[in-house]
Write an enzyme that holds these catalytic residues in place. Structure first.
Site, PDB file in Angstrom:
ATOM      1  N   GLY A  45       0.839  -1.194   0.000  1.00 54.06           N
ATOM      2  CA  GLY A  45       0.000   0.000   0.000  1.00 54.06           C
ATOM      3  C   GLY A  45       0.872   1.241   0.000  1.00 54.06           C
ATOM      4  O   GLY A  45       1.990   1.214   0.524  1.00 54.06           O
ATOM      5  N   GLN A  50       2.984   9.984   1.198  1.00 53.12           N
ATOM      6  CA  GLN A  50       4.276   9.287   1.263  1.00 53.12           C
ATOM      7  C   GLN A  50       5.176   9.604   0.077  1.00 53.12           C
ATOM      8  O   GLN A  50       6.355   9.277   0.095  1.00 53.12           O
ATOM      9  CB  GLN A  50       4.054   7.769   1.354  1.00 53.12           C
ATOM     10  CG  GLN A  50       3.352   7.350   2.638  1.00 53.12           C
ATOM     11  CD  GLN A  50       3.205   5.860   2.718  1.00 53.12           C
ATOM     12  OE1 GLN A  50       2.271   5.295   2.164  1.00 53.12           O
ATOM     13  NE2 GLN A  50       4.141   5.194   3.373  1.00 53.12           N
ATOM     14  N   CYS A  98       5.536   0.181   7.687  1.00 49.77           N
ATOM     15  CA  CYS A  98       5.174   1.277   6.790  1.00 49.77           C
ATOM     16  C   CYS A  98       6.407   1.681   5.995  1.00 49.77           C
ATOM     17  O   CYS A  98       7.509   1.753   6.538  1.00 49.77           O
ATOM     18  CB  CYS A  98       4.680   2.455   7.632  1.00 49.77           C
ATOM     19  SG  CYS A  98       4.235   3.898   6.665  1.00 49.77           S
ATOM     20  N   LEU A  99       6.229   1.958   4.721  1.00 48.05           N
ATOM     21  CA  LEU A  99       7.369   2.338   3.869  1.00 48.05           C
ATOM     22  C   LEU A  99       7.978   3.668   4.306  1.00 48.05           C
ATOM     23  O   LEU A  99       9.142   3.936   3.987  1.00 48.05           O
ATOM     24  CB  LEU A  99       6.937   2.413   2.399  1.00 48.05           C
ATOM     25  CG  LEU A  99       6.487   1.093   1.770  1.00 48.05           C
ATOM     26  CD1 LEU A  99       6.067   1.302   0.327  1.00 48.05           C
ATOM     27  CD2 LEU A  99       7.601   0.040   1.846  1.00 48.05           C
ATOM     28  N   HIS A 140      -4.877   1.566   7.434  1.00 52.29           N
ATOM     29  CA  HIS A 140      -3.498   2.077   7.510  1.00 52.29           C
ATOM     30  C   HIS A 140      -3.285   3.180   6.467  1.00 52.29           C
ATOM     31  O   HIS A 140      -2.768   4.252   6.795  1.00 52.29           O
ATOM     32  CB  HIS A 140      -2.508   0.928   7.280  1.00 52.29           C
ATOM     33  CG  HIS A 140      -1.070   1.350   7.290  1.00 52.29           C
ATOM     34  ND1 HIS A 140      -0.183   0.997   8.288  1.00 52.29           N
ATOM     35  CD2 HIS A 140      -0.366   2.117   6.413  1.00 52.29           C
ATOM     36  CE1 HIS A 140       0.996   1.553   8.018  1.00 52.29           C
ATOM     37  NE2 HIS A 140       0.918   2.232   6.888  1.00 52.29           N
ATOM     38  N   GLU A 141      -3.694   2.922   5.224  1.00 50.53           N
ATOM     39  CA  GLU A 141      -3.501   3.923   4.165  1.00 50.53           C
ATOM     40  C   GLU A 141      -4.395   5.137   4.395  1.00 50.53           C
ATOM     41  O   GLU A 141      -3.987   6.270   4.153  1.00 50.53           O
ATOM     42  CB  GLU A 141      -3.778   3.307   2.785  1.00 50.53           C
ATOM     43  CG  GLU A 141      -2.869   2.147   2.408  1.00 50.53           C
ATOM     44  CD  GLU A 141      -1.397   2.423   2.631  1.00 50.53           C
ATOM     45  OE1 GLU A 141      -0.966   3.570   2.423  1.00 50.53           O
ATOM     46  OE2 GLU A 141      -0.673   1.506   3.029  1.00 50.53           O
ATOM     47  N   HIS A 144      -2.956   7.671   6.640  1.00 54.23           N
ATOM     48  CA  HIS A 144      -1.960   8.544   6.001  1.00 54.23           C
ATOM     49  C   HIS A 144      -2.596   9.833   5.470  1.00 54.23           C
ATOM     50  O   HIS A 144      -2.029  10.911   5.623  1.00 54.23           O
ATOM     51  CB  HIS A 144      -1.269   7.831   4.831  1.00 54.23           C
ATOM     52  CG  HIS A 144      -0.108   6.974   5.252  1.00 54.23           C
ATOM     53  ND1 HIS A 144       0.984   7.470   5.914  1.00 54.23           N
ATOM     54  CD2 HIS A 144       0.125   5.644   5.082  1.00 54.23           C
ATOM     55  CE1 HIS A 144       1.845   6.480   6.142  1.00 54.23           C
ATOM     56  NE2 HIS A 144       1.353   5.374   5.650  1.00 54.23           N
TER      57      HIS A 144
HETATM   58 ZN    ZN Z   1       2.191   3.483   5.770  1.00 55.71          ZN
END
Ligand code: ZN
Length: 185
Positions: A45, A50, A98-99, A140-141, A144
Site C-alpha cells: 500500500g 508518502q 510502513c514504507l 493504515h492507508e 496517512h
Molecule cells: Zn504506511
C-alpha cells in the site's frame, strides 16, 4: 517512474490531505508512478503523502500475499477522495510496518470491519464494506491521508523503545533498499 518515499519526520505525513478532481494534473501517470514506487519498495500500500502530495489518494495491491492466501489475488485498487463512514466489529491486534518507517514493526489495534466510500481511478463511486486484512490495509492507508501514522496507535512505552530508530529516520539514516526523502539531509 520510481519516486522517493518521504520518511518519518516529513511534515506532509502530518497533513490532513485534500480531495482532488478529475482535472488533477497527470493523475493517470501519478497513479502508475505510485504503483511502481510501491512495488519497487516491496510494499502492498502507498498513500500520496508518502510521495510528498497532500491529496486524498492511495493505492493498494495485495497480490504479493496471494501465494499463501488466494483471497488476496486481484485486489489491486485505487482509492480517491475516500471516506471511512463506519467502523465496526472487534478490535484486532496485528503487527504493522510502513514504507515511511522502514525497520519498524509494531502491534497495532484496529477495528475489524470498515465501510468506505471512494472513487476509483475512473472516478466511479463505490460504497464497500471490508473485513479481515483488507480492512487493516485500508485503515493504515486511510490514516496517512488523515495525517496519522501507525506508531500513533502504539503505547508510550513502545514509542519510547523505538525513539532511536525514529530519530535516525528524521536524519535519513536507513538502509532500506529504496529511494527516500528525509526531512534532514
Ligand atoms: Zn504506511
Amino acid at each position: 517512474m520510481i519516486l522517493p518515499i518521504y520518511l518519518y519526520g516529513q511534515p506532509v505525513l502530518r497533513k490532513i490531505a485534500s480531495d482532488i478532481t478529475q482535472e488533477y494534473p497527470n493523475l493517470k501517470e501519478l497513479i502508475a508512478n505510485m504503483f511502481e514506487t510501491m512495488y519497487n519498495a516491496d510494499g502492498i500500500g502507498l498513500a500520496a503523502p508518502q510521495i510528498g502530495l497532500d491529496i486524498r489518494l492511495f493505492v493498494i495491491d495485495l497480490e504479493p500475499l496471494a501465494e499463501d492466501n488466494p483471497q488476496y489475488a486481484d485486489f489491486k485498487k485505487v482509492f480517491i477522495n475516500p471516506r471511512i463512514v463506519e467502523y465496526s466489529g472487534d478490535i484486532v491486534k496485528m503487527d504493522e510496518g510502513c514504507l515511511s518507517l522502514p525497520g519498524i514493526s509494531e502491534p497495532v489495534e484496529r477495528e475489524a470491519n470498515i465501510r468506505i466510500q471512494y472513487l476509483d481511478e475512473n472516478f466511479v463511486a463505490h460504497d464497500e464494506t471490508y473485513g479481515d486484512f483488507f480492512a487493516r490495509c485500508i485503515q493504515h492507508e486511510y490514516d496517512h491521508i488523515e495525517g496519522k501514522l501507525f506508531i500513533d496507535k502504539i503505547s508510550g512505552i513502545r514509542r519510547q523503545l523505538i525513539k532511536g530508530k525514529l530519530n535516525n529516520l528524521i536524519k535519513g539514516r536507513t538502509n532500506c533498499g529504496y529511494r527516500v526523502k528525509a526531512v534532514q539531509k
